[in-house]
Design an enzyme around this catalytic site. Structure first.
Site, PDB file in Angstrom:
ATOM      1  N   ASP A 175      33.883  20.069  35.037  1.00  0.00           N
ATOM      2  CA  ASP A 175      32.558  19.888  35.243  1.00  0.00           C
ATOM      3  C   ASP A 175      32.125  21.429  35.163  1.00  0.00           C
ATOM      4  OD1 ASP A 175      33.410  21.459  37.771  1.00  0.00           O
ATOM      5  OD2 ASP A 175      31.609  19.514  38.304  1.00  0.00           O
ATOM      6  N   GLY A 176      33.413  22.340  35.858  1.00  0.00           N
ATOM      7  CA  GLY A 176      32.896  24.194  34.967  1.00  0.00           C
ATOM      8  C   GLY A 176      33.131  24.341  36.585  1.00  0.00           C
ATOM      9  N   GLU A 177      32.861  24.124  37.340  1.00  0.00           N
ATOM     10  CA  GLU A 177      33.082  24.142  39.213  1.00  0.00           C
ATOM     11  C   GLU A 177      34.980  25.427  38.889  1.00  0.00           C
ATOM     12  OE1 GLU A 177      32.097  21.977  41.723  1.00  0.00           O
ATOM     13  OE2 GLU A 177      30.028  21.648  41.092  1.00  0.00           O
ATOM     14  N   ARG A 191      20.874  46.806  39.972  1.00  0.00           N
ATOM     15  CA  ARG A 191      19.437  47.564  39.360  1.00  0.00           C
ATOM     16  C   ARG A 191      18.696  46.685  39.365  1.00  0.00           C
ATOM     17  NH1 ARG A 191      22.485  47.887  32.730  1.00  0.00           N
ATOM     18  NH2 ARG A 191      23.998  46.413  33.603  1.00  0.00           N
ATOM     19  N   HIS A 240      24.780  51.933  42.294  1.00  0.00           N
ATOM     20  CA  HIS A 240      23.698  52.314  41.310  1.00  0.00           C
ATOM     21  C   HIS A 240      22.714  53.219  42.047  1.00  0.00           C
ATOM     22  CE1 HIS A 240      20.888  52.295  38.285  1.00  0.00           C
ATOM     23  NE2 HIS A 240      20.232  52.345  38.117  1.00  0.00           N
ATOM     24  N   ASP A 300      20.246  60.790  32.055  1.00  0.00           N
ATOM     25  CA  ASP A 300      18.974  60.388  32.613  1.00  0.00           C
ATOM     26  C   ASP A 300      19.039  61.029  34.376  1.00  0.00           C
ATOM     27  OD1 ASP A 300      20.359  58.392  34.514  1.00  0.00           O
ATOM     28  OD2 ASP A 300      19.831  56.485  32.968  1.00  0.00           O
ATOM     29  N   LYS A 306      14.867  60.036  30.033  1.00  0.00           N
ATOM     30  CA  LYS A 306      15.498  58.705  29.155  1.00  0.00           C
ATOM     31  C   LYS A 306      14.048  58.396  30.063  1.00  0.00           C
ATOM     32  CE  LYS A 306      18.068  54.960  30.350  1.00  0.00           C
ATOM     33  NZ  LYS A 306      19.243  54.778  30.657  1.00  0.00           N
ATOM     34  N   ASP A 319      28.057  58.599  32.934  1.00  0.00           N
ATOM     35  CA  ASP A 319      26.961  57.829  33.636  1.00  0.00           C
ATOM     36  C   ASP A 319      27.944  57.067  33.530  1.00  0.00           C
ATOM     37  OD1 ASP A 319      24.573  56.619  33.823  1.00  0.00           O
ATOM     38  OD2 ASP A 319      24.100  56.276  31.393  1.00  0.00           O
TER      39      ASP A 319
END
Ligand code: R5P
Length: 294
Positions: free
Chosen positions: A34-36, A89, A125, A166, A189, A215
């Site tokens: 099931d993707g788990e 972020r 960040h 930035d 920026k 960056d």
């Protein structure tokens, strides 16, 4: 000390284990139909100091980290090294009703295992967001490693100008440039959309200079592509880019190369073919120091 590498930081985990001459613990990761995600520490960490190394680039990476914290419950002490702390972020509410993602993540990690003692992160960040952790958290700085790499690229130091695209990258640019007496400049920026930014240059002469744009994160490459275009308009020489966390999503690489970037350099906080700078020794030294002070 035993190193337990997660899905996202297997090579880095191995490098840290090699630096410390300690055991690299085997783990098994797979998905149920099931993707788990299924996670198992197959090595033995009972009664040991387990150091889990796992960057968070995606939701799955976070789940794997939480599972590893849980799976290491028999360890006497757990340290989590999160080289790339994703979701950082979104560190405040920009619109009413938004989740402060980094707060949710920090809380889930903090309560992920009773034996979790310390968390290490690399160039987050914004330092202020570390207050959301409810356990001891230390931030490591990869900027000296980037500066050292640049100085060993064979470019004449007097010809180099380090550029922050930035204000948020200003501290990183200064930390890369200052120890070697390199010139540096901070650009202005304005973000237009998730992928588009507008960047205004300032006034330092870069005519014929070799540029290193630095960056903390390169995601879509939009910031770097714009900064590179502005540099080319000002008749710069070769343009290199260096980042701590190279996510390189969508067509980021093409976008930067097309804008005129000559070389892309990143650390291995997020592993890619551009991970030319390893943080393994930096992390290993901090782990050793952490053990000594106890
Ligand atoms: C933003 O505040 C960061 O420091 C990076 O400038 C930004 O995440 C880069 O994103 P992108 O590569 O998508 O322009």
């Amino acid at each position: 000390m035993k190193i337990v590498p997660g899905t996202a930081s297997q090579a880095l985990g191995a490098r840290i284990a090699a630096e410390l001459s300690c055991e690299l613990v085997a783990c098994e990761f797979k998905r149920f139909p099931d993707g788990e995600l299924y996670t198992r520490i197959t090595g033995d960490v009972e009664g040991e100091h387990a150091v889990i190394v796992q960057s968070i680039r995606s939701d799955s990476d976070l789940v794997a980290l939480l599972q590893l914290l849980d799976a290491a419950e028999d360890a006497s002490k757990i340290t989590a090294v999160i080289p790339y702390l994703g979701y950082a972020r979104q560190d405040k509410r920009f619109k009413p009703g938004e989740a402060v993602s980094i707060r949710a993540i920090a809380r889930s990690i903090s309560y992920g295992a009773p034996a979790l003692d310390t968390v290490y992160v690399v160039n987050v960040h914004d330092h202020a967001e570390l207050r959301y952790f409810q356990v001891a958290v230390h931030e490591l700085d990869a900027s000296p490693l980037i500066g050292n790499y640049i100085m060993n690229m064979g470019i004449e130091p007097a010809s180099v100008v380090v550029i922050a695209p930035d204000e948020g990258a200003a501290e990183l640019a200064r930390a890369v440039a200052a120890p070697y007496g390199l010139d540096y400049e901070v650009m202005e920026k304005k973000r237009l959309t998730g992928e588009e930014v507008e960047i205004k240059p300032k006034e330092l002469s870069i005519d014929g200079k070799n540029i290193v744009i630095v960056d903390d994160i390169i995601s879509t490459g939009g910031t770097i592509a714009e900064a590179t275009k502005r540099m080319r308009e000002r008749n710069a020489g070769d343009i290199y880019v260096a980042c701590v966390h190279g996510l390189f999503v969508q067509n980021a690489i093409l976008r930067m190369l097309h804008a005129g970037v000559k070389e892309i350099i990143s650390t291995d906080t997020v592993e890619s073919v551009f991970s030319r700078v390893s943080i393994a020794e930096l992390v290993a030294k901090e782990l050793e120091r952490g053990v000594e002070v106890q």
